[in-house]
Design a protein around this motif. Structure first.
Motif, PDB file in Angstrom:
ATOM      1  N   SER A 163      -5.109 -16.765  18.471  1.00 34.39           N
ATOM      2  CA  SER A 163      -6.438 -16.448  18.995  1.00 34.39           C
ATOM      3  C   SER A 163      -7.275 -15.689  17.974  1.00 34.39           C
ATOM      4  CB  SER A 163      -6.321 -15.628  20.278  1.00 34.39           C
ATOM      5  OG  SER A 163      -5.805 -16.403  21.338  1.00 34.39           O
ATOM      6  N   ILE A 164      -6.612 -14.953  17.096  1.00 39.88           N
ATOM      7  CA  ILE A 164      -7.350 -14.165  16.095  1.00 39.88           C
ATOM      8  C   ILE A 164      -8.223 -15.052  15.210  1.00 39.88           C
ATOM      9  CG2 ILE A 164      -7.090 -12.712  14.039  1.00 39.88           C
ATOM     10  CD1 ILE A 164      -4.813 -11.274  15.471  1.00 39.88           C
ATOM     11  N   PRO A 165      -7.698 -16.138  14.605  1.00 33.47           N
ATOM     12  CA  PRO A 165      -8.608 -17.003  13.817  1.00 33.47           C
ATOM     13  C   PRO A 165      -9.661 -17.699  14.676  1.00 33.47           C
ATOM     14  CG  PRO A 165      -6.384 -17.939  13.942  1.00 33.47           C
ATOM     15  CD  PRO A 165      -6.295 -16.544  14.441  1.00 33.47           C
ATOM     16  N   CYS A 166      -9.325 -17.991  15.945  1.00 33.09           N
ATOM     17  CA  CYS A 166     -10.323 -18.609  16.838  1.00 33.09           C
ATOM     18  C   CYS A 166     -11.497 -17.662  17.077  1.00 33.09           C
ATOM     19  CB  CYS A 166      -9.678 -18.987  18.170  1.00 33.09           C
ATOM     20  SG  CYS A 166      -8.479 -20.333  18.081  1.00 33.09           S
ATOM     21  N   ILE A 167     -11.185 -16.404  17.362  1.00 38.78           N
ATOM     22  CA  ILE A 167     -12.240 -15.404  17.581  1.00 38.78           C
ATOM     23  C   ILE A 167     -13.028 -15.182  16.294  1.00 38.78           C
ATOM     24  CG2 ILE A 167     -12.697 -12.982  18.112  1.00 38.78           C
ATOM     25  CD1 ILE A 167     -12.040 -14.516  20.557  1.00 38.78           C
ATOM     26  N   TYR A 168     -12.321 -15.190  15.161  1.00 38.11           N
ATOM     27  CA  TYR A 168     -12.993 -14.996  13.869  1.00 38.11           C
ATOM     28  C   TYR A 168     -14.040 -16.089  13.647  1.00 38.11           C
ATOM     29  CZ  TYR A 168     -13.783 -14.769   8.841  1.00 38.11           C
ATOM     30  OH  TYR A 168     -14.376 -14.703   7.608  1.00 38.11           O
ATOM     31  N   LEU A 169     -13.686 -17.332  13.948  1.00 38.23           N
ATOM     32  CA  LEU A 169     -14.629 -18.445  13.780  1.00 38.23           C
ATOM     33  C   LEU A 169     -15.827 -18.302  14.725  1.00 38.23           C
ATOM     34  CD1 LEU A 169     -12.168 -21.459  13.407  1.00 38.23           C
ATOM     35  CD2 LEU A 169     -13.534 -20.370  11.608  1.00 38.23           C
ATOM     36  N   LEU A 170     -15.574 -17.838  15.948  1.00 36.17           N
ATOM     37  CA  LEU A 170     -16.675 -17.598  16.889  1.00 36.17           C
ATOM     38  C   LEU A 170     -17.599 -16.494  16.384  1.00 36.17           C
ATOM     39  CD1 LEU A 170     -14.887 -17.830  20.366  1.00 36.17           C
ATOM     40  CD2 LEU A 170     -16.697 -19.335  19.505  1.00 36.17           C
ATOM     41  N   PRO A 222       7.602 -26.304  32.091  1.00 36.15           N
ATOM     42  CA  PRO A 222       8.400 -25.622  33.109  1.00 36.15           C
ATOM     43  C   PRO A 222       9.409 -24.660  32.490  1.00 36.15           C
ATOM     44  CG  PRO A 222       9.163 -27.879  32.822  1.00 36.15           C
ATOM     45  CD  PRO A 222       7.904 -27.742  32.015  1.00 36.15           C
ATOM     46  N   ASN A 223       9.663 -23.541  33.199  1.00 40.53           N
ATOM     47  CA  ASN A 223      10.637 -22.532  32.751  1.00 40.53           C
ATOM     48  C   ASN A 223      10.381 -22.098  31.303  1.00 40.53           C
ATOM     49  OD1 ASN A 223      12.138 -22.661  35.250  1.00 40.53           O
ATOM     50  ND2 ASN A 223      12.910 -24.628  34.525  1.00 40.53           N
ATOM     51  N   ALA A 224       9.119 -21.873  30.994  1.00 39.00           N
ATOM     52  CA  ALA A 224       8.729 -21.547  29.628  1.00 39.00           C
ATOM     53  C   ALA A 224       9.193 -20.151  29.226  1.00 39.00           C
ATOM     54  CB  ALA A 224       7.212 -21.630  29.500  1.00 39.00           C
ATOM     55  N   ASN A 225       9.311 -19.957  27.900  1.00 36.47           N
ATOM     56  CA  ASN A 225       9.532 -18.622  27.341  1.00 36.47           C
ATOM     57  C   ASN A 225       8.166 -17.929  27.309  1.00 36.47           C
ATOM     58  OD1 ASN A 225       9.857 -16.353  25.715  1.00 36.47           O
ATOM     59  ND2 ASN A 225      11.321 -17.358  24.359  1.00 36.47           N
ATOM     60  N   VAL A 226       7.885 -17.153  28.349  1.00 36.01           N
ATOM     61  CA  VAL A 226       6.531 -16.618  28.542  1.00 36.01           C
ATOM     62  C   VAL A 226       6.129 -15.671  27.418  1.00 36.01           C
ATOM     63  CG1 VAL A 226       5.032 -15.337  30.097  1.00 36.01           C
ATOM     64  CG2 VAL A 226       6.735 -16.898  31.041  1.00 36.01           C
ATOM     65  N   LEU A 227       7.046 -14.815  26.992  1.00 37.28           N
ATOM     66  CA  LEU A 227       6.711 -13.868  25.917  1.00 37.28           C
ATOM     67  C   LEU A 227       6.350 -14.608  24.632  1.00 37.28           C
ATOM     68  CD1 LEU A 227       9.309 -10.985  26.389  1.00 37.28           C
ATOM     69  CD2 LEU A 227       6.840 -10.890  26.764  1.00 37.28           C
ATOM     70  N   GLU A 228       7.032 -15.712  24.366  1.00 38.84           N
ATOM     71  CA  GLU A 228       6.718 -16.469  23.155  1.00 38.84           C
ATOM     72  C   GLU A 228       5.354 -17.146  23.282  1.00 38.84           C
ATOM     73  OE1 GLU A 228       8.908 -19.310  19.907  1.00 38.84           O
ATOM     74  OE2 GLU A 228       9.557 -19.469  21.999  1.00 38.84           O
ATOM     75  N   ILE A 229       5.069 -17.700  24.451  1.00 35.64           N
ATOM     76  CA  ILE A 229       3.753 -18.316  24.671  1.00 35.64           C
ATOM     77  C   ILE A 229       2.640 -17.296  24.451  1.00 35.64           C
ATOM     78  CG2 ILE A 229       2.188 -19.169  26.463  1.00 35.64           C
ATOM     79  CD1 ILE A 229       4.349 -20.854  27.555  1.00 35.64           C
ATOM     80  N   LEU A 230       2.788 -16.108  25.041  1.00 35.75           N
ATOM     81  CA  LEU A 230       1.741 -15.092  24.929  1.00 35.75           C
ATOM     82  C   LEU A 230       1.632 -14.561  23.503  1.00 35.75           C
ATOM     83  CD1 LEU A 230       2.144 -13.086  28.255  1.00 35.75           C
ATOM     84  CD2 LEU A 230       0.615 -14.976  27.731  1.00 35.75           C
ATOM     85  N   PRO A 242      -5.954 -21.607  22.628  1.00 33.90           N
ATOM     86  CA  PRO A 242      -7.350 -21.893  22.971  1.00 33.90           C
ATOM     87  C   PRO A 242      -7.564 -22.141  24.458  1.00 33.90           C
ATOM     88  CG  PRO A 242      -6.362 -23.761  21.825  1.00 33.90           C
ATOM     89  CD  PRO A 242      -5.412 -22.622  21.707  1.00 33.90           C
ATOM     90  N   VAL A 243      -6.574 -22.725  25.137  1.00 30.76           N
ATOM     91  CA  VAL A 243      -6.716 -23.028  26.563  1.00 30.76           C
ATOM     92  C   VAL A 243      -6.931 -21.755  27.375  1.00 30.76           C
ATOM     93  CG1 VAL A 243      -5.409 -23.794  28.596  1.00 30.76           C
ATOM     94  CG2 VAL A 243      -5.519 -25.234  26.577  1.00 30.76           C
ATOM     95  N   THR A 244      -6.192 -20.695  27.047  1.00 30.74           N
ATOM     96  CA  THR A 244      -6.341 -19.430  27.780  1.00 30.74           C
ATOM     97  C   THR A 244      -7.451 -18.557  27.199  1.00 30.74           C
ATOM     98  OG1 THR A 244      -4.608 -18.402  26.407  1.00 30.74           O
ATOM     99  CG2 THR A 244      -3.937 -19.370  28.510  1.00 30.74           C
ATOM    100  N   LEU A 245      -7.832 -18.827  25.952  1.00 34.07           N
ATOM    101  CA  LEU A 245      -8.853 -18.004  25.308  1.00 34.07           C
ATOM    102  C   LEU A 245     -10.254 -18.341  25.817  1.00 34.07           C
ATOM    103  CD1 LEU A 245      -9.281 -15.830  23.128  1.00 34.07           C
ATOM    104  CD2 LEU A 245      -9.622 -17.689  21.482  1.00 34.07           C
ATOM    105  N   ILE A 246     -10.530 -19.603  26.085  1.00 32.87           N
ATOM    106  CA  ILE A 246     -11.871 -20.020  26.516  1.00 32.87           C
ATOM    107  C   ILE A 246     -12.337 -19.267  27.758  1.00 32.87           C
ATOM    108  CG2 ILE A 246     -13.209 -21.948  27.447  1.00 32.87           C
ATOM    109  CD1 ILE A 246     -11.609 -23.766  25.516  1.00 32.87           C
ATOM    110  N   PRO A 247     -11.562 -19.262  28.859  1.00 28.59           N
ATOM    111  CA  PRO A 247     -12.032 -18.522  30.037  1.00 28.59           C
ATOM    112  C   PRO A 247     -12.091 -17.020  29.806  1.00 28.59           C
ATOM    113  CG  PRO A 247      -9.786 -19.288  30.383  1.00 28.59           C
ATOM    114  CD  PRO A 247     -10.282 -19.954  29.140  1.00 28.59           C
TER     115      PRO A 247
END
Length: 298
Positions: free
Chosen positions: A42-49, A27-35, A218-223
């Motif tokens: 996500s870059i290493p995740c995509i690299y592995l894919l 709740p009340n997250a720091n959205v810019l930091e999350i993104l 990864p949670v937002t990257l999958i979809p």
């Protein structure tokens, strides 16, 4: 079915629809930091894919010598960043209904962009569905006396993200890698700013919260990967209508799980939009069952 563009799109929007269940724990997250964390990890995740699918990185470096490709990928990345910012802020600030409306609006933008820029054609039922969707949004504008800006930014930015991908002649994962690389400096800037101001989640000492921030990548990257693959395989009109799965799930979560107030105007608004979706489902079902014209005449 699951290997078709439409089937992949269904999977993507099912996952997206359930994302508020994850973000309720921040709740009340720091959205810019999350993104920003999402971009970085996500870059290493995509690299592995890419490695798993045997897509050479050399292909990506070669594509990055094309200024038009890099520019379009940067625009796509920025539009996605804007859309995700609006969505993440909404679901971490008890505005899941606003997120739902944003993604109800998005198909209208996708359909209009498909007609204007990609020469897609609307069937009669699809035209009626668009009109009903616009009427549904109009109900809320009339009742509240102002445009739902958060929802409009969310839906419009994501539609532009899908549109940009139609003009980039690369596979979905390569496009995503270039997107992430082009907006990485922006993400690093936000992260270093928070560290400098000592407001970063990494300085909080809250291990569960840090893990939730990290896993948001990864949670937002999958979809998003599934969506990118779907855009390659089907048109924006179909993407637009299939996407109604996501806001429908979020609407139900907002009312049933999160207990957000459901006013009569919202029932009317969403009802008109759902009616349009129903017409499109009926039309698609009828087309599948109807035999080809040649066989019917024979």
């Amino acid at each position: 079915m699951l290997l078709s563009g439409n089937g992949i799109a269904v999977c993507a929007f099912l996952v997206w629809g359930l994302l508020p269940l994850y973000f309720q724990y921040i709740p009340n997250a720091n959205v810019l930091e999350i993104l920003s964390i999402r971009v970085l990890f996500s870059i290493p995740c995509i690299y592995l894919l890419l490695k798993a699918l045997r897509i050479p990185m050399g292909k990506i470096w070669a594509a990055m010598h094309n200024k038009k490709t890099v520019f379009l990928c940067f625009l796509a990345g920025m539009f996605n960043f804007m859309s995700l910012y609006s969505f993440t802020w909404a679901v971490t600030h008890e505005q899941v209904l606003a997120a739902s409306l944003g993604y109800f609006i998005n198909p209208i933008f996708s359909i209009v962009f498909g007609v204007l820029f990609l020469k897609d054609r609307l069937s009669t039922f699809q035209s009626v569905a668009v009109a009903l969707s616009i009427a549904g949004i109009g109900c809320q504008v009339y009742y509240y006396g102002e445009l739902p800006w958060l929802s409009l930014i969310m839906g419009g930015a994501f539609a532009l993200y899908g549109l940009m991908k139609k003009f980039i002649r690369l596979d979905a994962l390569s496009i995503m890698m270039i997107e992430l690389i082009t907006i990485l400096p922006l993400a690093l800037g936000f992260l270093f700013h928070d560290l400098w101001q000592q407001t970063s989640v990494f300085q909080s000492g809250d291990t569960p919260k840090i893990l939730l921030y990290l896993l948001s990548a990864p949670v937002t990257l999958i979809p998003l990967v599934l969506f990118s693959m779907a855009v390659e395989r089907t048109n924006l009109i179909m993407i637009g209508f299939i996407q109604y799965i996501e806001p429908s799930i979020q609407f139900l979560l907002a009312v049933i799980v999160f207990g957000e107030a459901l006013l009569q105007v919202k029932v009317m608004s969403f009802g008109l939009i759902w009616l349009g979706l129903l017409l499109c489902i009926i039309e698609m079902t009828f087309r599948k069952k109807r035999p080809p014209m040649q066989k019917a005449l024979g």
